[in-house]
Design a protein around this motif. Structure first.
Motif, PDB file in Angstrom:
ATOM      1  N   GLN A  11       0.838  -1.192   0.000  1.00  0.00           N
ATOM      2  CA  GLN A  11       0.000   0.000   0.000  1.00  0.00           C
ATOM      3  C   GLN A  11       0.877   1.248   0.000  1.00  0.00           C
ATOM      4  O   GLN A  11       1.630   1.473   0.937  1.00  0.00           O
ATOM      5  CB  GLN A  11      -0.920   0.003   1.233  1.00  0.00           C
ATOM      6  N   LEU A  12       0.781   2.027  -1.060  1.00  0.00           N
ATOM      7  CA  LEU A  12       1.505   3.283  -1.140  1.00  0.00           C
ATOM      8  C   LEU A  12       0.495   4.422  -1.171  1.00  0.00           C
ATOM      9  O   LEU A  12      -0.522   4.339  -1.862  1.00  0.00           O
ATOM     10  CB  LEU A  12       2.374   3.332  -2.396  1.00  0.00           C
ATOM     11  N   SER A  13       0.796   5.459  -0.422  1.00  0.00           N
ATOM     12  CA  SER A  13      -0.086   6.617  -0.418  1.00  0.00           C
ATOM     13  C   SER A  13       0.044   7.359  -1.743  1.00  0.00           C
ATOM     14  O   SER A  13       0.963   7.118  -2.541  1.00  0.00           O
ATOM     15  CB  SER A  13       0.272   7.549   0.738  1.00  0.00           C
ATOM     16  N   GLU A  14      -0.875   8.285  -1.989  1.00  0.00           N
ATOM     17  CA  GLU A  14      -0.824   9.082  -3.207  1.00  0.00           C
ATOM     18  C   GLU A  14       0.478   9.867  -3.285  1.00  0.00           C
ATOM     19  O   GLU A  14       1.102   9.963  -4.348  1.00  0.00           O
ATOM     20  CB  GLU A  14      -2.021  10.033  -3.252  1.00  0.00           C
ATOM     21  N   THR A  15       0.908  10.409  -2.146  1.00  0.00           N
ATOM     22  CA  THR A  15       2.165  11.156  -2.129  1.00  0.00           C
ATOM     23  C   THR A  15       3.345  10.248  -2.428  1.00  0.00           C
ATOM     24  O   THR A  15       4.249  10.597  -3.194  1.00  0.00           O
ATOM     25  CB  THR A  15       2.362  11.843  -0.768  1.00  0.00           C
ATOM     26  N   GLU A  16       3.352   9.060  -1.821  1.00  0.00           N
ATOM     27  CA  GLU A  16       4.453   8.116  -2.054  1.00  0.00           C
ATOM     28  C   GLU A  16       4.501   7.691  -3.517  1.00  0.00           C
ATOM     29  O   GLU A  16       5.584   7.576  -4.104  1.00  0.00           O
ATOM     30  CB  GLU A  16       4.295   6.906  -1.145  1.00  0.00           C
ATOM     31  N   LEU A  46       3.452   9.444  -6.066  1.00  0.00           N
ATOM     32  CA  LEU A  46       3.889  10.597  -6.848  1.00  0.00           C
ATOM     33  C   LEU A  46       5.398  10.775  -6.741  1.00  0.00           C
ATOM     34  O   LEU A  46       6.087  11.020  -7.739  1.00  0.00           O
ATOM     35  CB  LEU A  46       3.169  11.853  -6.375  1.00  0.00           C
ATOM     36  N   VAL A  47       5.935  10.631  -5.536  1.00  0.00           N
ATOM     37  CA  VAL A  47       7.384  10.744  -5.337  1.00  0.00           C
ATOM     38  C   VAL A  47       8.111   9.615  -6.062  1.00  0.00           C
ATOM     39  O   VAL A  47       9.141   9.835  -6.707  1.00  0.00           O
ATOM     40  CB  VAL A  47       7.717  10.747  -3.838  1.00  0.00           C
ATOM     41  N   LEU A  48       7.571   8.403  -5.970  1.00  0.00           N
ATOM     42  CA  LEU A  48       8.194   7.263  -6.638  1.00  0.00           C
ATOM     43  C   LEU A  48       8.207   7.464  -8.153  1.00  0.00           C
ATOM     44  O   LEU A  48       9.215   7.179  -8.813  1.00  0.00           O
ATOM     45  CB  LEU A  48       7.450   5.977  -6.278  1.00  0.00           C
ATOM     46  N   ALA A  49       7.107   7.955  -8.714  1.00  0.00           N
ATOM     47  CA  ALA A  49       7.065   8.216 -10.154  1.00  0.00           C
ATOM     48  C   ALA A  49       8.075   9.284 -10.540  1.00  0.00           C
ATOM     49  O   ALA A  49       8.744   9.185 -11.578  1.00  0.00           O
ATOM     50  CB  ALA A  49       5.659   8.639 -10.569  1.00  0.00           C
ATOM     51  N   SER A  50       8.200  10.318  -9.696  1.00  0.00           N
ATOM     52  CA  SER A  50       9.159  11.388  -9.972  1.00  0.00           C
ATOM     53  C   SER A  50      10.578  10.839 -10.000  1.00  0.00           C
ATOM     54  O   SER A  50      11.384  11.195 -10.868  1.00  0.00           O
ATOM     55  CB  SER A  50       9.039  12.488  -8.910  1.00  0.00           C
ATOM     56  N   ILE A  51      10.895   9.975  -9.040  1.00  0.00           N
ATOM     57  CA  ILE A  51      12.236   9.385  -9.003  1.00  0.00           C
ATOM     58  C   ILE A  51      12.455   8.489 -10.212  1.00  0.00           C
ATOM     59  O   ILE A  51      13.520   8.526 -10.854  1.00  0.00           O
ATOM     60  CB  ILE A  51      12.430   8.590  -7.693  1.00  0.00           C
ATOM     61  N   ALA A  52      11.448   7.679 -10.551  1.00  0.00           N
ATOM     62  CA  ALA A  52      11.597   6.739 -11.661  1.00  0.00           C
ATOM     63  C   ALA A  52      11.911   7.449 -12.968  1.00  0.00           C
ATOM     64  O   ALA A  52      12.762   7.005 -13.742  1.00  0.00           O
ATOM     65  CB  ALA A  52      10.333   5.897 -11.805  1.00  0.00           C
ATOM     66  N   GLU A 109      10.561  20.437  -5.340  1.00  0.00           N
ATOM     67  CA  GLU A 109      10.252  21.431  -6.357  1.00  0.00           C
ATOM     68  C   GLU A 109       9.354  20.854  -7.445  1.00  0.00           C
ATOM     69  O   GLU A 109       8.494  21.547  -7.997  1.00  0.00           O
ATOM     70  CB  GLU A 109      11.547  21.961  -6.967  1.00  0.00           C
ATOM     71  N   MET A 110       9.524  19.581  -7.754  1.00  0.00           N
ATOM     72  CA  MET A 110       8.715  18.955  -8.790  1.00  0.00           C
ATOM     73  C   MET A 110       7.243  18.874  -8.405  1.00  0.00           C
ATOM     74  O   MET A 110       6.355  19.174  -9.212  1.00  0.00           O
ATOM     75  CB  MET A 110       9.229  17.528  -9.076  1.00  0.00           C
ATOM     76  N   ILE A 111       6.979  18.451  -7.170  1.00  0.00           N
ATOM     77  CA  ILE A 111       5.589  18.205  -6.791  1.00  0.00           C
ATOM     78  C   ILE A 111       4.966  19.386  -6.056  1.00  0.00           C
ATOM     79  O   ILE A 111       3.800  19.333  -5.677  1.00  0.00           O
ATOM     80  CB  ILE A 111       5.460  16.931  -5.937  1.00  0.00           C
ATOM     81  N   GLY A 112       5.743  20.434  -5.825  1.00  0.00           N
ATOM     82  CA  GLY A 112       5.182  21.651  -5.261  1.00  0.00           C
ATOM     83  C   GLY A 112       5.098  21.694  -3.757  1.00  0.00           C
ATOM     84  O   GLY A 112       4.485  22.604  -3.194  1.00  0.00           O
ATOM     85  N   LYS A 113       5.696  20.729  -3.074  1.00  0.00           N
ATOM     86  CA  LYS A 113       5.743  20.769  -1.620  1.00  0.00           C
ATOM     87  C   LYS A 113       6.919  19.930  -1.157  1.00  0.00           C
ATOM     88  O   LYS A 113       7.398  19.049  -1.871  1.00  0.00           O
ATOM     89  CB  LYS A 113       4.451  20.240  -1.011  1.00  0.00           C
ATOM     90  N   ALA A 114       7.382  20.191   0.049  1.00  0.00           N
ATOM     91  CA  ALA A 114       8.549  19.485   0.575  1.00  0.00           C
ATOM     92  C   ALA A 114       8.248  17.991   0.711  1.00  0.00           C
ATOM     93  O   ALA A 114       7.151  17.592   1.109  1.00  0.00           O
ATOM     94  CB  ALA A 114       8.950  20.065   1.927  1.00  0.00           C
ATOM     95  N   VAL A 115       9.223  17.180   0.375  1.00  0.00           N
ATOM     96  CA  VAL A 115       9.101  15.730   0.528  1.00  0.00           C
ATOM     97  C   VAL A 115       9.723  15.342   1.858  1.00  0.00           C
ATOM     98  O   VAL A 115      10.913  15.558   2.093  1.00  0.00           O
ATOM     99  CB  VAL A 115       9.807  14.995  -0.623  1.00  0.00           C
ATOM    100  N   SER A 116       8.924  14.771   2.734  1.00  0.00           N
ATOM    101  CA  SER A 116       9.407  14.455   4.076  1.00  0.00           C
ATOM    102  C   SER A 116      10.356  13.265   4.053  1.00  0.00           C
ATOM    103  O   SER A 116      10.323  12.424   3.148  1.00  0.00           O
ATOM    104  CB  SER A 116       8.230  14.150   5.006  1.00  0.00           C
ATOM    105  N   ARG A 117      11.179  13.199   5.087  1.00  0.00           N
ATOM    106  CA  ARG A 117      12.074  12.049   5.236  1.00  0.00           C
ATOM    107  C   ARG A 117      11.265  10.771   5.449  1.00  0.00           C
ATOM    108  O   ARG A 117      11.721   9.676   5.095  1.00  0.00           O
ATOM    109  CB  ARG A 117      13.030  12.277   6.394  1.00  0.00           C
ATOM    110  N   ASP A 118      10.073  10.885   6.036  1.00  0.00           N
ATOM    111  CA  ASP A 118       9.242   9.703   6.269  1.00  0.00           C
ATOM    112  C   ASP A 118       8.827   9.059   4.946  1.00  0.00           C
ATOM    113  O   ASP A 118       8.775   7.827   4.835  1.00  0.00           O
ATOM    114  CB  ASP A 118       7.997  10.073   7.075  1.00  0.00           C
ATOM    115  N   VAL A 119       8.512   9.883   3.939  1.00  0.00           N
ATOM    116  CA  VAL A 119       8.135   9.355   2.638  1.00  0.00           C
ATOM    117  C   VAL A 119       9.319   8.629   2.007  1.00  0.00           C
ATOM    118  O   VAL A 119       9.182   7.513   1.492  1.00  0.00           O
ATOM    119  CB  VAL A 119       7.646  10.489   1.709  1.00  0.00           C
TER     120      VAL A 119
END
Length: 227
Positions: free
Chosen positions: A106-111, A113-119, A131-141
Motif C-alpha cells: 500500500q503506497l499513499s498518493e504522495t508516495e 507521486l514521489v516514486l514516479a518522480s524518481i523513476a 520542487e517537482m511536486i510543489g511541496k517538501a518531501v518528508s524524510r518519512d516518505v
C-alpha cells in the motif's frame, strides 16, 4: 583425497561427452531448476555457473519459454534477470486454493507521486523532488519507499553540500514487472489507459519527462543524510 573430493563435487558445465541434443536438454533443465528454486529474479551471472561457455543463455531462455507455452506459469524478464511466475489468468484459482489474496503493498498518493518522480527523473535529490511536486518531501516518505525496496541512494549531487540523490532499485522493477527502466511506459500511454491525468499533475507542479521545467536549478538549504 582432498583433490578427489573437489573433482567429484565440481559441476561439469561443458558436458562435452554428451551428444549435442542431450547437452542442450541438460542445460535447459539446469536453468529451469535454478529459476524454479530462486526466490527472485535470476541474473545472467548466476545462470552462467550451471551452463558451459559455449551455451547461449538467451537461446536456452527462448526454448524454455516455448516449452512452457501451455503451462500455467511463464518465464518473464524482470529486474535485469529472469523469473518463473504464474500466469495472471490463474490468479483467481490460486487465491481460492490458499484462501486469501496476498496483501498488496500500500503506497499513499504522495508516495506514488514521489516514486514516479524518481523513476522518471533519477538520480534526483529530495530538494528537487519537492520542487517537482510543489511541496517538501518528508524524510518519512523517503524512508517508506526505501523500506519497501522501491528506491535506494544514488550518487552524491555535485551541488553545494553534496546532497544524496535517489534512484529506483531492482525491487522496483520486480514489483512492477519491468525488465529495465527502458520499459517504463511513456506518459501518453498512461494517459490513454486512463491511469494518469497529466493536466492534474502539471497543475500540482509535477514536471513530466520532456517538459522545460526539468532544469530545476540549485537547491537551497538541502541537508540530505541518506536516511
Amino acid at each position: 583425497m582432498a583433490r578427489r573430493r573437489r573433482a567429484t563435487t565440481g559441476l561439469d558445465t561443458e558436458l562435452a561427452e554428451l551428444p549435442a541434443e542431450l547437452r542442450w536438454r541438460e542445460w535447459m533443465a539446469r536453468v529451469e531448476a535454478v529459476l524454479f528454486a530462486a526466490p527472485g529474479p535470476v541474473d545472467r551471472e548466476l545462470l552462467a555457473r550451471v551452463v558451459g561457455r559455449t551455451c547461449s543463455i538467451e537461446l536456452v531462455i527462448e526454448d524454455i519459454r516455448e516449452a512452457l507455452r501451455e503451462r500455467p506459469y511463464e518465464l518473464v524478464a524482470v529486474a535485469g534477470g529472469w523469473q518463473l511466475r504464474t500466469r495472471p489468468r490463474h490468479a483467481e484459482a490460486i487465491h481460492a486454493a490458499f484462501g486469501s489474496e496476498p496483501a498488496p503493498v500500500q503506497l499513499s498518493e504522495t508516495e506514488m507521486l514521489v516514486l514516479a518522480s524518481i523513476a522518471y527523473h533519477q538520480p534526483v535529490t529530495r530538494g528537487a523532488l519537492g520542487e517537482m511536486i510543489g511541496k517538501a518531501v518528508s524524510r518519512d516518505v523517503i524512508a517508506a519507499l526505501r523500506a519497501g525496496d522501491f528506491i535506494g541512494p544514488g550518487p552524491r549531487s555535485p551541488q553545494p553540500g553534496a546532497p544524496y540523490t535517489y534512484v529506483t532499485t531492482a525491487g522496483f522493477l520486480s514489483h512492477f514487472g519491468l525488465d529495465t527502466l527502458r520499459d517504463l511506459p511513456d506518459i501518453e500511454a498512461l494517459e490513454d489507459a486512463g491511469l494518469l491525468d497529466t493536466v492534474q499533475l502539471r497543475a500540482g507542479g509535477f514536471p513530466l519527462p520532456g517538459d522545460d521545467e526539468d532544469d530545476l536549478g540549485p537547491e537551497n538549504g538541502e541537508d540530505e543524510e541518506g536516511d
